[in-house]
Scaffold this motif. Structure first.
Motif, PDB file in Angstrom:
ATOM      1  N   VAL A   1      -5.763  -1.571   3.910  1.00  0.00           N
ATOM      2  CA  VAL A   1      -5.020   0.053   4.302  1.00  0.00           C
ATOM      3  C   VAL A   1      -4.283   0.199   4.059  1.00  0.00           C
ATOM      4  O   VAL A   1      -2.621   1.434   4.575  1.00  0.00           O
ATOM      5  N   ALA A   2      -3.756  -0.759   3.431  1.00  0.00           N
ATOM      6  CA  ALA A   2      -1.862  -0.479   1.976  1.00  0.00           C
ATOM      7  C   ALA A   2      -1.435   0.578   1.204  1.00  0.00           C
ATOM      8  O   ALA A   2      -0.182   0.992   1.670  1.00  0.00           O
ATOM      9  N   ASN A   3      -2.589   1.866   1.396  1.00  0.00           N
ATOM     10  CA  ASN A   3      -1.907   2.311   0.723  1.00  0.00           C
ATOM     11  C   ASN A   3      -2.927   3.574   0.875  1.00  0.00           C
ATOM     12  O   ASN A   3      -4.170   3.438   1.766  1.00  0.00           O
ATOM     13  N   ALA A   4      -2.504   5.441   0.647  1.00  0.00           N
ATOM     14  CA  ALA A   4      -4.008   6.355   0.780  1.00  0.00           C
ATOM     15  C   ALA A   4      -4.998   5.565   0.260  1.00  0.00           C
ATOM     16  O   ALA A   4      -6.101   6.751   1.172  1.00  0.00           O
ATOM     17  N   GLU A   5      -5.215   5.489  -1.235  1.00  0.00           N
ATOM     18  CA  GLU A   5      -5.924   5.282  -1.846  1.00  0.00           C
ATOM     19  C   GLU A   5      -7.555   4.260  -1.285  1.00  0.00           C
ATOM     20  O   GLU A   5      -8.542   4.619  -0.667  1.00  0.00           O
ATOM     21  N   SER A   6      -6.242   2.825  -0.160  1.00  0.00           N
ATOM     22  CA  SER A   6      -7.357   2.374  -0.109  1.00  0.00           C
ATOM     23  C   SER A   6      -7.747   2.564   1.631  1.00  0.00           C
ATOM     24  O   SER A   6      -8.800   2.174   2.521  1.00  0.00           O
ATOM     25  N   ILE A   7      -6.752   3.258   2.174  1.00  0.00           N
ATOM     26  CA  ILE A   7      -7.649   3.871   3.477  1.00  0.00           C
ATOM     27  C   ILE A   7      -8.441   5.199   3.805  1.00  0.00           C
ATOM     28  O   ILE A   7      -9.311   4.981   3.911  1.00  0.00           O
TER      29      ILE A   7
END
Lengths: 426, 426
Positions: B13-19
């Motif tokens: 969940v490192a950034n908006a994309e991966s979230i």
């Protein structure tokens, strides 16, 4: 030994350095022998950064989750502030909105405080600790969810804590020295006020002054909280905001002189004017129009209706620039129903307001305004008044000049220019 | 329709994309008709960044405040994750450690879970919501303060929730495909295991394997939670960690073959060897030495004592490299009291461990190891064994080569090299 509530905004705790500076200031207050309760905002732009993240993952973030997200900003700043105080050898404990007993309704993003039960804060104070509370947030007792108070929430948190703990004073720290007779960035000769009545403060805030949030001032007025608006960056005293029958703490020092008739001059560039032209001059049309505007969510400030001979009339009103587009769209959609001829949008206006409780008892206050403006050759487009305020709408380009003229006319000019700190005043 | 607990680490969940990617994965599980409870870590390096901030404002941050600070990291990620799921049209609710009923002792920074009362989670599940819980955090009922669980806390949160909610499986997502017969970065031919017993997993984790945290595996073993270690970046199944008498969910599919004697080979570069040379060969000296080492806070792993003819003996032991300096200092301070001749520090060692429950029932398992190493001309410096493990200390430079040789000798090599994802496996 007093109980002092202090509020520090985001610009006062923007980084590790400023957090340490604020910590030192709090410790100094404690050293002076006072109990201290602090309400703190999120660091610098944290809240905006979190909002950006939210919009990246969801076009319309779920309100409950948005509050959960935003509330983490104050948790960070308050924990860091408590650590910094700790490392100076003083006991400090941080509390979230719910731990502090800040109970609100369930209106996520704009929750209203319904009760404050600061049991844990009292315990901590009794144990000699400095208390740090997350501003801007509370929780709803029924849903047991975290809520946020909306714009200016941290000011409201501080005032609500001061009321609930029966504090001697609520110090609201920002990067300006206090309340001025006008915005020093517009009128260099503006003077810092020693004190101001809360009713005058409310009128100034409602008409463009940015130092304090209306909501916090209202809360303080209702609960008899003494507000002291002052600067994080200087140790000099700021401005006391006095509620009904409250006495100026500095009167003893004789710092208090005869009440001036006019407390200050407010300038507001944030409004736009909409004119609904050629409205059939029959009863109920104004009602129709403003029902449409209200439904668009626009917040109407001033209204003028020109007298008509032609059987048709023009109705002009001002709304915040941000609301104008919505209002125009809504009105255009109902043009045939309402039967007006056309819409005129003007966002080049400025509003000048003169505020003073002395207007109640002194006549000729408005005359001074109108004379000053006509002498300056400045044209007035709209006028509205309250018991203690006169506002006029002018060309935006004329506003600064007009404000300086009027400020002088009411004898508000200081000996020298006011010093202005960096930052926005929030 | 099952109840599935999923855990996503910071790298997932490192950034908006991966979230958003994780949100999609959760929604897919829900679409498949399952109830889903998610434990999530803080985004990427948030926790480290918060720690840096803490150290900037305070040399030794107050533990209570540090937990308050760090706990905000998961509040951010869980709220964002809930929003992302919401915007996909599914009801999701996030809960802090305290809202989730994650009750711990008061050991700030390394709190132990004493009870889990997931009342609000059950309510949310009954109302059809996807539940998102902040990993890594809890609260203490007596002090009513927020606590954190320490390293690997989010894994433990997930397993504890699975136990309390009697979930069918606890899926631990990371950036590796599951548990391998060895670290694929050291042994390319390592194979992903279909399943492994929790006792074998504990031995592997305790001896260098990084995929799962010992504490979470212990908790799962004690409470009969089925763990499924798998990758966020692929949909293929990972490795099931089976507790006492637990059956492999894939046996039905016949995916399960005869139990291998050796489950895996673990490599560990993190240890250093300390030799206390010339210790008087009289009773009680070893006790003296290890009392001193323990007091220095060093965590002793392997110990060997050479037979002595001279009336003096050498005692060697291994500790984590990080603990070595402290242990050496402590021992040097007591040299005269203990009466040893000198200290030798060696941080160029490597530890190779072979783990397999089959060792209980099969003889000659250790012989295979020793033959393989001697055939490879690799010298063994220390040996220790448990019921299901053989560990040897070698030169660090020999470790990788030795591990490959042994991996082959036990018939663990796969047909082809394992695919390795970016990242550390956490």
């Amino acid at each position: 030994m007093a109980l002092i509530v202090q509020k520090y905004g985001g610009s006062s705790v923007a980084n590790a350095e400023s957090i340490k500076r604020v910590a030192k200031r709090i410790v100094d207050t404690r050293r002076a022998g006072h109990d201290v309760v602090v309400a703190v905002s999120a660091m610098g732009d944290t809240t905006d950064e979190l909002l950006d993240l939210a919009n990246e993952v969801a076009p319309i973030p779920a309100p409950r989750e948005l509050d959960m997200l935003l509330s983490s900003g104050e948790r960070i700043s308050m924990a860091l502030l408590a650590m910094a105080i700790h490392s100076m050898g003083f006991e400090a404990r941080s509390f979230t909105g719910s731990q502090a007993g800040m109970i609100t309704d369930s209106q996520h993003g704009a929750a209203r405080i319904v009760d404050v039960t600061p049991v844990r804060l009292r315990e901590a104070l009794d144990e000699g600790a400095i208390v740090i509370v997350a501003g801007f947030q509370g929780f709803n007792r029924d849903t047991r969810d975290i809520t946020t108070l909306g714009r200016g929430g941290s000011d409201t948190t501080a005032v609500a804590l001061a009321a609930a703990l029966d504090a001697d004073v609520c110090e609201i720290y920002s990067d300006v020295d206090g309340i001025f007779t006008a915005d020093p960035r517009v009128i260099p000769r503006a003077q810092k006020l020693d004190h101001i009545s809360s009713e005058e403060m409310l009128e100034l805030a409602a008409n463009g002054a940015k130092v304090l949030y209306i909501r916090a001032v209202e809360y303080a007025r209702r609960h008899g909280v003494l507000i002291h608006a002052r600067s994080t960056f200087s140790s000099s005293e700021g401005t006391y905001v006095l509620g009904e029958g409250m006495k100026n703490p500095r009167e003893a020092e004789g710092a208090d002189m005869e009440e001036p008739i006019v407390a200050g001059v407010a300038t507001d560039f944030s409004q736009a004017k909409i004119t609904v032209a050629g409205v059939p001059d029959v009863p109920g049309k104004a009602a129709e129009i403003f029902k449409i505007v209200a439904k668009s969510g626009a917040n109407v400030d001033m209204i003028v209706q020109n007298v008509s001979a032609t059987g048709r009339t023009d109705i002009s009103f001002t709304v915040p620039k941000a609301d104008a587009a919505g209002a125009l769209k809504a009105l255009a959609g109902e043009q045939t129903e309402v039967g007006f001829q056309n819409l005129v949008h003007d966002d080049q206006i400025g509003k000048l307001s003169v505020v003073g409780a002395g207007m109640r008892t002194h006549s000729g206050v408005s005359a001074v305004l109108f004379e000053a403006l006509s002498a300056g050759g400045i044209n007035i487009e709209m006028i509205s008044t309250s018991e203690i305020r006169i506002s006029v709408v002018l060309r935006g380009d004329d506003l600064a000049e007009a404000a300086r003229t009027v400020h002088t006319a009411y004898g508000l000019d200081g000996e020298s220019d006011a010093t202005i700190h960096a930052g926005t005043g929030r």
